[in-house]
Write an enzyme that holds these catalytic residues in place. Structure first.
Site, PDB file in Angstrom:
ATOM      1  N   GLU A 167     -11.671  91.514  60.092  1.00 45.50           N
ATOM      2  CA  GLU A 167     -10.777  92.605  60.484  1.00 45.50           C
ATOM      3  C   GLU A 167     -11.456  93.631  61.379  1.00 45.50           C
ATOM      4  OE1 GLU A 167      -8.556  94.368  57.348  1.00 45.50           O
ATOM      5  OE2 GLU A 167      -7.939  92.467  56.472  1.00 45.50           O
ATOM      6  N   GLU A 362      -6.948  86.292  53.430  1.00 39.93           N
ATOM      7  CA  GLU A 362      -6.667  87.317  52.424  1.00 39.93           C
ATOM      8  C   GLU A 362      -5.172  87.521  52.340  1.00 39.93           C
ATOM      9  OE1 GLU A 362      -8.555  91.126  52.979  1.00 39.93           O
ATOM     10  OE2 GLU A 362     -10.488  90.218  53.468  1.00 39.93           O
TER      11      GLU A 362
HETATM   12  C1  FCB Z   1      -8.365  94.211  53.803  1.00 42.62           C
HETATM   13  C2  FCB Z   1      -9.847  94.116  53.616  1.00 42.62           C
HETATM   14  C3  FCB Z   1     -10.270  93.877  52.194  1.00 42.62           C
HETATM   15  C4  FCB Z   1      -9.412  94.622  51.214  1.00 42.62           C
HETATM   16  C5  FCB Z   1      -7.947  94.399  51.484  1.00 42.62           C
HETATM   17  C6  FCB Z   1      -7.022  95.081  50.526  1.00 42.62           C
HETATM   18  O1  FCB Z   1      -8.077  95.003  54.903  1.00 42.62           O
HETATM   19  O2  FCB Z   1     -10.388  93.090  54.414  1.00 42.62           O
HETATM   20  O3  FCB Z   1     -11.638  94.183  52.089  1.00 42.62           O
HETATM   21  O4  FCB Z   1      -9.754  95.953  51.214  1.00 42.62           O
HETATM   22  O5  FCB Z   1      -7.653  94.819  52.783  1.00 42.62           O
END
Ligand code: FCB
Length: 461
Positions: A167, A362
Site C-alpha cells: 500500500e 488483505e
Molecule cells: C491496511 C494495512 C494493514 C491494516 C489494514 C486494516 O491498509 O495494510 O496493515 O492496517 O489496512
C-alpha cells in the site's frame, strides 16, 4: 449462511499480518527503531498513546502462532519483514540475528505445510533513513534495493511469493501529506516525491530479488478502491477522476503500463512531481512482475466541494474533494461494507495487469461488539463472519467472470496494533487479550476453517 465459492483446488487461502503490528520487542537481537516507534511515542499521534513495543508479542510466541495458523487449515501465511531488524540503521550489512527470526519462521511454516508469502516493506522505515529524508529522498529507494537483496540472500530459496511494498499510497499520502501515519508530515510536495520513490523502490526491489535468484514469484501489493462520484455535476465527476488518479492509477499504470497517466501528472505538476522522475525510472518501475496483490476494504465515494480537502492533505493537488459515506452497514471504523466493490476492483486490476496473477492480499473488518472479550472462551463475531462470507463470494464471482484471481488472504490473523487507531480496532479472526496475550479463535476463525475444510461451501451463522 452458505457460501459456494466454486474456486479451483489450487486457489490459495491465507491470513495476513505485518511485522510492526504483531511482533513487539523491536530492540530484540540488535533491531533498530522505525518511524512508527517515533510516531507512536509522539503524544497525540496514536489513539491511547500506545505503540508496538509489545503488540501481540509474536516475536516471542512465533512457534505457537504458527501452530495456530496451521489449525485454520490455510495454504499460505503473508507476513512482513521488519527492515530495521535486518538493517538497524537502514544500510550496511545484514544483522544476521534479525534475519534468524524470519529464517526460523519460514522453516516453521514449511514444516507445517504453509507457504510463506513475504512483504518487504509494510511501513516500518528505519528511523535513520527518515532522518536523511525518508521516502521523499531518492536515496531511500536505493537503500531499499540493498535491503531486499539481503533478505533474498537469506530467504530466497523458500519464500513462495514476494511483495516489495505494501500500500504505497498509505506510506506516501497518509505519511507525508495527511500526516496521520508515520512520519506524520503535512507536505503534499514531499508526498508526491515519496510516491515516485516508493514505486522506484518497488522496481529496484524486483531487480534485486531476481538478481538474487529467488525461486518465488515477485510483485507488489496495492490498495486500489473503486471510486464513485457522489453527485452528477461535471465537477463531481472530476473529483472522482482525481481520486481515482491518486488512489489507483498513480500506482498501477506505471507498474503495468510504464507511464504515469497524463491527467494525474498534470494534477500533480504544481507540486513538482515531474522533477523526481528520472529518464530510466519508468523502465525500472515497469519491469514484468508475476503477481499483483490487492488490499480491499471499501470504495471511495467523493464529490466536489470547494476547499473540502485543502487542509486534510488526503488528495495532494486536489483541494476540492469531499469524501461522503454511502448509506448501509459500516464497520467500527465507519467504513461502508461494499463487497461488490471487490468484484469491481478485481475486474479493474485485471484490465490493467493483464495475465498477471491477482491475489486479494488483505480483506477484513474491525467490528466493535461483541468481540471485545471472550465469554466462556467464545468470541462471537457474526458481523465479521458475514463480511468475510460476502467478500469471499465477491472474489469467487470475479473468478467465475474470468478474472485470474488466485488467492484470498484475511486481514488479519489476529488482533493487533492498528496503526493510528492503536489497539482499539480489532481486525483479527483470532482475539488477542493484550494483557495476557491469550489467543482465542473468534467465530469468524471457526467459519474460515470450515470454509477451507469444506472445499468452498460452508454453513455458518
Ligand atoms: C491496511 C494495512 C494493514 C491494516 C489494514 C486494516 O491498509 O495494510 O496493515 O492496517 O489496512
Amino acid at each position: 449462511m452458505t457460501v459456494r465459492t466454486d474456486l479451483p483446488p489450487d486457489f490459495v487461502w491465507g491470513v495476513s499480518t505485518s511485522a510492526y503490528q504483531i511482533e513487539g520487542r523491536v530492540d530484540l537481537d540488535g533491531g533498530g527503531r522505525s518511524i512508527w516507534d517515533t510516531f507512536a511515542a509522539t503524544p497525540g499521534r496514536v489513539r491511547g498513546g500506545v505503540g508496538g513495543e509489545v503488540a501481540a508479542d509474536h516475536r516471542r510466541r512465533m512457534v505457537d502462532d504458527v501452530a495456530l495458523i496451521a489449525s485454520l487449515g490455510v495454504d499460505a501465511y503473508r507476513f512482513s519483514i521488519s527492515w530495521p531488524r535486518v538493517q538497524p540503521g537502514g544500510e550496511g550489512p545484514a544483522n544476521q540475528r534479525g534475519l534468524d527470526f524470519y529464517d526460523r519462521l519460514v522453516d516453521e511454516l514449511l514444516r507445517r505445510g504453509i507457504d510463506p508469502v513475504v512483504t518487504l516493506y509494510h511501513w516500518d522505515l528505519p528511523q535513520e533513513l527518515e532522518d536523511r529524508g525518508g521516502w521523499p529522498a531518492r536515496e531511500t529507494a536505493l537503500r531499499f534495493a540493498d535491503y531486499a537483496a539481503l533478505v533474498a540472500d537469506r530467504l530466497g530459496d523458500r519464500v513462495v511469493r514476494w511483495s516489495t511494498v505494501n500500500e504505497p499510497w498509505c506510506s506516501a499520502i497518509l505519511g507525508y501529506s495527511a500526516g496521520v501515519h508515520a512520519p506524520g508530515l503535512r507536505d503534499p510536495s514531499a508526498a508526491v516525491a515519496a510516491a515516485h520513490h516508493l514505486l522506484l523502490a518497488h522496481g529496484l526491489g524486483v531487480a534485486a530479488l531476481r538478481d538474487a535468484g529467488v525461486t518465488g514469484g515477485v510483485g507488489l501489493t496495492l490498495n486500489p478502491y473503486p471510486v464513485v462520484a457522489a453527485g452528477d455535476r461535471p465537477e463531481d465527476h472530476d473529483a472522482a477522476r482525481r481520486v481515482d488518479g491518486i488512489a489507483n492509477r498513480l500506482w498501477w499504470d506505471p507498474v503495468f503500463r510504464g507511464t504515469y497517466p497524463d491527467d494525474v501528472r498534470a494534477d500533480l505538476a504544481p507540486l513538482g512531481f515531474d522533477d523526481h522522475v528520472g529518464d530510466t525510472d519508468m523502465a525500472v518501475i515497469s519491469q514484468p512482475v508475476d503477481a499483483l496483490g490487492l488490499n480491499y476494504y471499501r470504495r471511495h465515494h467523493v464529490r466536489h466541494e470547494a476547499g473540502a480537502s485543502a487542509e486534510n492533505g488526503m488528495w495532494p493537488g486536489s483541494p476540492d474533494v469531499l469524501s461522503v459515506e454511502p448509506p448501509g452497514e459500516h464497520t467500527a471504523l465507519g467504513w461502508a461494507v461494499e463487497p461488490d466493490g471487490l468484484t469491481e476492483v478485481l475486474h479493474q486490476a485485471a484490465t490493467v495487469a493483464g495475465p498477471v496473477g491477482l491475489f486479494v492480499d488483505e480483506n477484513g473488518a474491525a467490528f466493535q461488539d461483541p468481540d471485545r472479550a471472550p465469554v466462556d472462551g467464545v468470541v462471537d463475531d457474526p458481523a465479521r463472519v458475514r463480511f468475510l462470507r460476502d467478500h469471499v463470494a465477491a472474489t469467487a464471482l470475479a473468478r467465475t467472470e474470468g478474472v485470474e484471481v488466485r488467492g484470498y488472504f484475511v486481514w488479519s490473523l489476529m488482533d493487533n496494533f492498528e496503526w493510528a487507531e492503536g489497539y482499539e480496532s480489532r481486525f483479527g479472526i483470532v482475539h488477542v487479550d493484550f494483557e495476557t496475550q491469550q489467543r482465542t479463535l473468534k467465530s469468524s476463525a471457526e467459519w474460515y476453517r470450515e470454509l477451507l475444510a469444506g472445499g468452498g461451501a460452508v454453513e455458518a451463522g
